[in-house]
Design a protein around this motif. Structure first.
Motif, PDB file in Angstrom:
ATOM      1  N   ASP A   1     -22.426  -9.545   0.863  1.00 31.44           N
ATOM      2  CA  ASP A   1     -21.105 -10.048   1.245  1.00 31.44           C
ATOM      3  C   ASP A   1     -20.958 -11.521   0.877  1.00 31.44           C
ATOM      4  OD1 ASP A   1     -22.368 -11.590   3.194  1.00 31.44           O
ATOM      5  OD2 ASP A   1     -21.803 -10.296   4.856  1.00 31.44           O
ATOM      6  N   HIS A   2     -19.807 -12.120   1.230  1.00 25.43           N
ATOM      7  CA  HIS A   2     -19.510 -13.499   0.830  1.00 25.43           C
ATOM      8  C   HIS A   2     -20.477 -14.497   1.454  1.00 25.43           C
ATOM      9  CE1 HIS A   2     -17.398 -12.963   4.684  1.00 25.43           C
ATOM     10  NE2 HIS A   2     -17.614 -14.250   4.868  1.00 25.43           N
TER      11      HIS A   2
ATOM     12  N   ASP B   1      -9.835  -5.859   7.454  1.00 24.05           N
ATOM     13  CA  ASP B   1     -10.450  -6.521   6.303  1.00 24.05           C
ATOM     14  C   ASP B   1     -11.760  -5.816   5.970  1.00 24.05           C
ATOM     15  OD1 ASP B   1     -11.018  -8.325   4.315  1.00 24.05           O
ATOM     16  OD2 ASP B   1     -11.817  -9.847   5.663  1.00 24.05           O
ATOM     17  N   LYS B   2     -11.907  -5.365   4.728  1.00 23.32           N
ATOM     18  CA  LYS B   2     -13.118  -4.672   4.297  1.00 23.32           C
ATOM     19  C   LYS B   2     -13.622  -5.284   2.994  1.00 23.32           C
ATOM     20  CE  LYS B   2     -12.939  -1.528   7.588  1.00 23.32           C
ATOM     21  NZ  LYS B   2     -13.981  -1.396   8.634  1.00 23.32           N
ATOM     22  N   ILE B   3     -14.929  -5.325   2.843  1.00 25.32           N
ATOM     23  CA  ILE B   3     -15.524  -5.908   1.649  1.00 25.32           C
ATOM     24  C   ILE B   3     -15.099  -5.152   0.393  1.00 25.32           C
ATOM     25  CG2 ILE B   3     -17.648  -4.538   1.800  1.00 25.32           C
ATOM     26  CD1 ILE B   3     -19.181  -7.065   0.934  1.00 25.32           C
ATOM     27  N   TRP B   4     -14.753  -3.871   0.553  1.00 25.27           N
ATOM     28  CA  TRP B   4     -14.367  -3.026  -0.570  1.00 25.27           C
ATOM     29  C   TRP B   4     -12.844  -2.852  -0.685  1.00 25.27           C
ATOM     30  CZ3 TRP B   4     -11.841   0.350   2.371  1.00 25.27           C
ATOM     31  CH2 TRP B   4     -12.352   0.648   3.642  1.00 25.27           C
TER      32      TRP B   4
ATOM     33  N   GLY C   1      -8.622  -3.203   3.444  1.00 29.33           N
ATOM     34  CA  GLY C   1      -9.239  -1.910   3.164  1.00 29.33           C
ATOM     35  C   GLY C   1      -8.609  -0.771   3.936  1.00 29.33           C
ATOM     36  N   GLU C   2      -8.130  -1.059   5.161  1.00 29.61           N
ATOM     37  CA  GLU C   2      -7.556  -0.012   6.000  1.00 29.61           C
ATOM     38  C   GLU C   2      -6.365  -0.563   6.772  1.00 29.61           C
ATOM     39  OE1 GLU C   2     -10.492   1.511   8.678  1.00 29.61           O
ATOM     40  OE2 GLU C   2     -11.849   2.194   7.092  1.00 29.61           O
ATOM     41  N   VAL C   3      -5.405   0.321   7.036  1.00 26.61           N
ATOM     42  CA  VAL C   3      -4.367   0.032   8.020  1.00 26.61           C
ATOM     43  C   VAL C   3      -4.299   1.233   8.953  1.00 26.61           C
ATOM     44  CG1 VAL C   3      -2.542   0.835   6.418  1.00 26.61           C
ATOM     45  CG2 VAL C   3      -1.941  -0.531   8.430  1.00 26.61           C
ATOM     46  N   TRP C   4      -4.498   0.968  10.247  1.00 24.91           N
ATOM     47  CA  TRP C   4      -4.438   2.009  11.267  1.00 24.91           C
ATOM     48  C   TRP C   4      -3.007   2.067  11.787  1.00 24.91           C
ATOM     49  CZ3 TRP C   4      -9.404   1.877  14.806  1.00 24.91           C
ATOM     50  CH2 TRP C   4     -10.540   1.868  14.000  1.00 24.91           C
ATOM     51  N   VAL C   5      -2.352   3.202  11.575  1.00 22.60           N
ATOM     52  CA  VAL C   5      -0.940   3.315  11.953  1.00 22.60           C
ATOM     53  C   VAL C   5      -0.728   4.080  13.249  1.00 22.60           C
ATOM     54  CG1 VAL C   5      -0.079   3.035   9.599  1.00 22.60           C
ATOM     55  CG2 VAL C   5      -0.655   5.326  10.420  1.00 22.60           C
TER      56      VAL C   5
ATOM     57  N   ASP D   1     -13.474  -0.658  -4.304  1.00 19.58           N
ATOM     58  CA  ASP D   1     -14.870  -0.594  -4.705  1.00 19.58           C
ATOM     59  C   ASP D   1     -15.477   0.592  -3.948  1.00 19.58           C
ATOM     60  OD1 ASP D   1     -17.334  -1.135  -5.769  1.00 19.58           O
ATOM     61  OD2 ASP D   1     -17.564  -3.123  -4.875  1.00 19.58           O
ATOM     62  N   TRP D   2     -16.706   0.929  -4.261  1.00 19.35           N
ATOM     63  CA  TRP D   2     -17.354   2.022  -3.551  1.00 19.35           C
ATOM     64  C   TRP D   2     -17.550   1.682  -2.083  1.00 19.35           C
ATOM     65  CZ3 TRP D   2     -18.168   6.944  -4.662  1.00 19.35           C
ATOM     66  CH2 TRP D   2     -18.129   7.352  -5.994  1.00 19.35           C
ATOM     67  N   LEU D   3     -17.146   2.589  -1.197  1.00 18.13           N
ATOM     68  CA  LEU D   3     -17.541   2.487   0.195  1.00 18.13           C
ATOM     69  C   LEU D   3     -18.995   2.925   0.317  1.00 18.13           C
ATOM     70  CD1 LEU D   3     -14.361   2.632   0.356  1.00 18.13           C
ATOM     71  CD2 LEU D   3     -14.681   3.657   2.606  1.00 18.13           C
ATOM     72  N   SER D   4     -19.619   2.577   1.407  1.00 23.09           N
ATOM     73  CA  SER D   4     -20.999   2.992   1.611  1.00 23.09           C
ATOM     74  C   SER D   4     -21.106   4.516   1.632  1.00 23.09           C
ATOM     75  CB  SER D   4     -21.536   2.424   2.923  1.00 23.09           C
ATOM     76  OG  SER D   4     -20.778   2.922   4.012  1.00 23.09           O
TER      77      SER D   4
END
Length: 321
Positions: free
Chosen positions: A202-203, A9-12, A32-36, A92-95
């Protein structure tokens, strides 16, 4: 071997991992990401097929050692699998961030540094990313831009299209922009120094931690002529994308079967389905691999056949020490 994905789960994060890569079982509303394929401590992927089902990746390395990863690779990295493969969806933009090299990462965190590459799977029209500086800067001028919130003015922005390749060595400032879905191949490391997070909240109304002091000694302030990796897309051939001490990545653009001989390679091989799907054939068995999946071939495996289902593009990853 295939492995169970780990969703982040990522804010972007966005929806493309579910909608484009067909990872319908993602439990996250904004993935935001899936590590396979991961040997990162506390984030190891586990086998989902065959008699080794349920075993974590590093458990396999510990048991099978050089037979799995290659003799020289095992001697250097021990029981930690040295490559991490993930898919990233930037809604959205990553840092703006940087990664340390091996020397700095080991001194500070007792882990590997992070050299990585990106293969763009999909990009909305007008999508951009940041790769390196747009002009020559030094520590003092860089710090001035950071304090004055004018960092964007010295960043190199690159327009992004499907099939683009970017190698991001440790030390290179970078950030992904919205509308980009990509495959990332990197060293097994999760060390990132955030420099600027777009003043994002963030939320819970909180800003994310920045690492501006740590980043200062990690940054490469040099200016380079090119930040994008250029290559020729050749049908039914193995085309080199990236070759360095950390990993080799080739692309296979196939519309017919291809036989691969690894008898002289002292390394594991990873196949990543970057477009379409394919069937891997070995010893009379078929292993289907769909878009957004990766499969690991042990180092002792000498020969396989790849049969595309219609037209497909496959990233082939291994190491040469």
């Amino acid at each position: 071997m295939k492995f169970s994905p780990i969703f982040k789960d990522k804010i972007w994060g966005g929806q493309k991992i579910r909608t484009v890569l067909n990872q319908q079982f993602s439990p996250l509303p904004n993935c935001g990401e899936v590590w396979v394929l991961s040997g990162v401590d506390e984030n190891q992927t586990a086998v989902v097929n065959g008699f080794l089902e349920g075993n974590d990746l590093n458990e396999l390395v510990e048991v099978y050692m050089g037979d799995l990863v290659g003799e020289k690779i095992y001697q250097k990295f021990g029981n930690e699998f040295p490559i991490l493969v993930k898919f990233i969806d930037a809604n959205d933009w990553l840092s703006i961030q940087v990664h340390p090299d091996d020397k700095l990462a080991w001194m500070r965190h007792q882990c590997l540094g992070k050299n990585e590459m990106w293969y763009i799977l999909a990009a909305d029209e007008g999508s951009e990313l940041i790769a390196g500086f747009s002009k020559k800067v030094d520590k003092k001028s860089y710090q001035g831009h950071l304090e004055n919130k004018t960092l964007k003015s010295i960043m190199n922005f690159e327009k992004v299209h499907k099939g683009d390749v970017f190698f991001t060595p440790a030390g290179r400032v970078h950030a992904l922009g919205p509308g980009i879905l990509l495959a990332e191949i990197q060293q097994t490391s999760d060390v990132t120094y955030r420099i600027y997070d777009w003043d994002r909240i963030d939320h819970a109304g909180m800003t994310r931690e920045l690492h501006t002091d740590l980043a200062l000694d990690a940054l490469d302030f040099n200016l380079y002529d090119n930040y994008k990796t250029l290559y020729d897309d050749k049908l039914n051939e193995t085309v080199k994308l990236i070759e360095n001490p950390f990993f080799v990545t080739n692309i296979l653009h196939l519309d017919k079967g291809l036989k691969k001989d690894y008898s002289q390679l002292d390394s594991f091989v990873i196949y990543i389905a970057a477009e379409g799907s394919f069937v891997l054939k070995h010893n009379g068995a078929d292993f289907p691999v769909n878009l957004g999946e990766a499969i690991l071939l042990p180092a002792v495996l000498e020969e396989v056949e790849i049969h595309p289902v219609k037209e497909t593009k496959i990233l082939e990853v291994y190491m040469v020490l």
